[in-house]
Design an enzyme around this catalytic site. Structure first.
Site, PDB file in Angstrom:
ATOM      1  N   GLU A  23     -47.894   5.877  27.431  1.00 11.19           N
ATOM      2  CA  GLU A  23     -46.680   6.337  26.750  1.00 11.19           C
ATOM      3  C   GLU A  23     -45.615   5.249  26.805  1.00 11.19           C
ATOM      4  O   GLU A  23     -45.284   4.765  27.895  1.00 11.19           O
ATOM      5  CB  GLU A  23     -46.145   7.614  27.419  1.00 11.19           C
ATOM      6  CG  GLU A  23     -44.981   8.231  26.658  1.00 11.19           C
ATOM      7  CD  GLU A  23     -44.302   9.359  27.445  1.00 11.19           C
ATOM      8  OE1 GLU A  23     -43.738   9.087  28.524  1.00 11.19           O
ATOM      9  OE2 GLU A  23     -44.350  10.509  26.969  1.00 11.19           O
TER      10      GLU A  23
ATOM     11  N   TYR B 123     -40.783   6.495  19.756  1.00 15.10           N
ATOM     12  CA  TYR B 123     -41.722   7.029  20.753  1.00 15.10           C
ATOM     13  C   TYR B 123     -43.142   6.655  20.330  1.00 15.10           C
ATOM     14  O   TYR B 123     -43.519   6.843  19.172  1.00 15.10           O
ATOM     15  CB  TYR B 123     -41.585   8.562  20.827  1.00 15.10           C
ATOM     16  CG  TYR B 123     -42.543   9.204  21.807  1.00 15.10           C
ATOM     17  CD1 TYR B 123     -42.131   9.490  23.111  1.00 15.10           C
ATOM     18  CD2 TYR B 123     -43.854   9.504  21.445  1.00 15.10           C
ATOM     19  CE1 TYR B 123     -43.012  10.057  24.023  1.00 15.10           C
ATOM     20  CE2 TYR B 123     -44.741  10.062  22.345  1.00 15.10           C
ATOM     21  CZ  TYR B 123     -44.313  10.336  23.633  1.00 15.10           C
ATOM     22  OH  TYR B 123     -45.192  10.885  24.530  1.00 15.10           O
TER      23      TYR B 123
END
Ligand code: ADP
Ligand code: MG
Length: 399
Positions: free
Chosen positions: A197, A109
């Protein structure tokens, strides 16, 4: 402002982030053609909607042949995709992105957000990706790396390398990881983003570091100087009520209730919504019509609030400081004479020239319910929604 995955990927690629080969499609036939262009023997068809969690909701399909690509795209087009993040109304799929299927070794992530308390860009990353950051925070809190960037020096190579080591990249991967992390940072900084993101950022079986998903959000207030970004706006993904408001320069957020709110000032609008809830009702919207509250703005606000079919009463709450209640009242009268409204209207005025303002409303003969305080207004709005139809208007003298 949000953009689609394929748009975010294209932007990030321009800043040195690796992405799989892919192409956009507006029909199943085009999706098949895209797969053919990309080549290989595995593709992923991805619904382009402004929401995450598509994988679990059937919006990401892995396909082994071109028929599979056709079927997956055919299934997605026109469908309302409801995901964990989309809200109950979901988002309609009008575009799909076809991408080469990647053999994944591990998923990570990588996120960049604006940290309002430090007033800086913060990198949030984890060696565990693919799931939402909230789940990572719950299941693997120790894995989350948070790192604030000093704007005077930017995100240096040294800093990026430190983050990369914390994410467990091997020595041979560090240089690619640094390029990815710095690329995302530059995109964020140079384009007035509020969020970047990549989830998942993957290491492929060939040792490449790639963004398999990408999300970017931008600061609406900076879009005037980013025409290349603002043209990526996709209104089909927005709440139509909010789109109409934004196009008219009004600050509006659509909600689920039935009491429409027209208020000047964001703080007062928040307080109005709180008071409606305290009185047992539900606001249909947040709406700040701004300090000026000219007749034109008031009229626009009425049209906007009324366009929401759920609205059963409208509460107008104006505090006139620099403005004057009598001007606002004239605006309300003009707006209602030009566009009669068929639901009860409750008006609470306070501040400069309040008596004159109330008198104008009373003299207008319009079916307006006057309220003396905010709580009085909220209670009257809730009560008028509860009344059985047909609604009877009541007139009250100025108090
Ligand atoms: P969302 O976050 O909306 O569910 P993602 O783009 O993250 O959508 O896709 C969900 C999952 O599908 C990813 O975590 C990844 O495991 C897999 N995936 C996505 N794109 C590809 C791709 N090009 N090749 C292989 N797997 C992929
Ligand atoms: Mg994802």
């Amino acid at each position: 402002m949000d953009i689609h995955e394929y748009q975010a990927k294209e932007i990030l690629q321009g800043f040195g982030v690796k992405i799989p080969p892919g192409g956009l499609a507006y029909s199943p036939e085009q999706a098949t053609y895209r797969a053919h262009e990309i080549g290989g023997s595995k593709w992923v068809v991805k619904a382009q909607v402004h929401t995450g969690g598509r994988g679990k909701a059937g919006g990401v399909k892995v396909c082994d042949d071109e028929h599979g690509v056709f079927d997956a795209a055919n299934e997605m087009f026109g469908k309302k995709l409801v995901t964990q993040q989309s809200g109950p109304n979901g988002k309609v799929v009008y575009r799909v992105y076809v991408e080469g299927g990647i053999e994944i070794e591990r998923e990570l992530y990588l996120g960049f957000v604006l940290d309002r308390s430090s007033e800086r860009i913060m990198v949030v990353a984890s060696r565990f990706g693919g799931m939402e950051i909230e789940e990572i925070a719950e299941g693997e809190p120790g894995s989350i790396v948070r790192s604030v960037v000093d704007p005077a020096v930017g995100l240096t190579e040294f800093h990026a390398r430190e983050i990369a080591f914390n994410l467990g990249f091997s020595a041979s991967q560090i240089q690619q990881a640094v390029a990815t992390i710095q690329g995302c940072y530059r995109a964020f900084r140079d384009l007035d983003a509020t969020m970047v993101e990549i989830n998942p950022l993957v290491v492929t079986q060939d040792g490449l570091i790639m963004a398999l998903d990408a999300k970017m959000g931008f600061d609406d207030n900076a879009m005037f100087r980013r025409p290349e970004i603002s043209e990526l706006r996709d209104k089909s993904q927005e709440d139509p009520r909010e789109t109409r408001a934004a196009d008219r320069g009004l600050s509006y957020v659509g909600l689920e209730g039935n009491i429409g709110c027209i208020v000047n000032g964001a703080g007062l609008a928040m307080a109005t919504m709180d008071m409606i809830q305290l009185a047992g009702g539900e606001p249909a919207n947040f709406l700040d019509i701004g300090g000026g509250a000219s007749p034109e703005r008031v009229a626009k606000a009425f049209r906007l609030v009324r366009s929401d079919e759920k609205v059963e009463a409208i509460l107008v709450n104006i505090f006139a400081g620099i403005n004057r209640c009598d001007w606002v009242a004239e605006g309300v009268v003009l707006a209602l004479q030009a566009n009669p409204v068929d639901v009860p209207i409750i008006v609470r005025l306070a501040g400069t020239h309040v008596e004159e303002g109330r008198q104008i409303l009373v003299d207008s003969g319009l079916p307006v319910i006057m309220a003396s305080t905010l709580s009085d207004a909220a209670e009257k709005a809730v009560a008028s929604c509860r009344k059985s139809t047909p609604v009877t208007f009541q007139m009250e003298a100025a108090s």
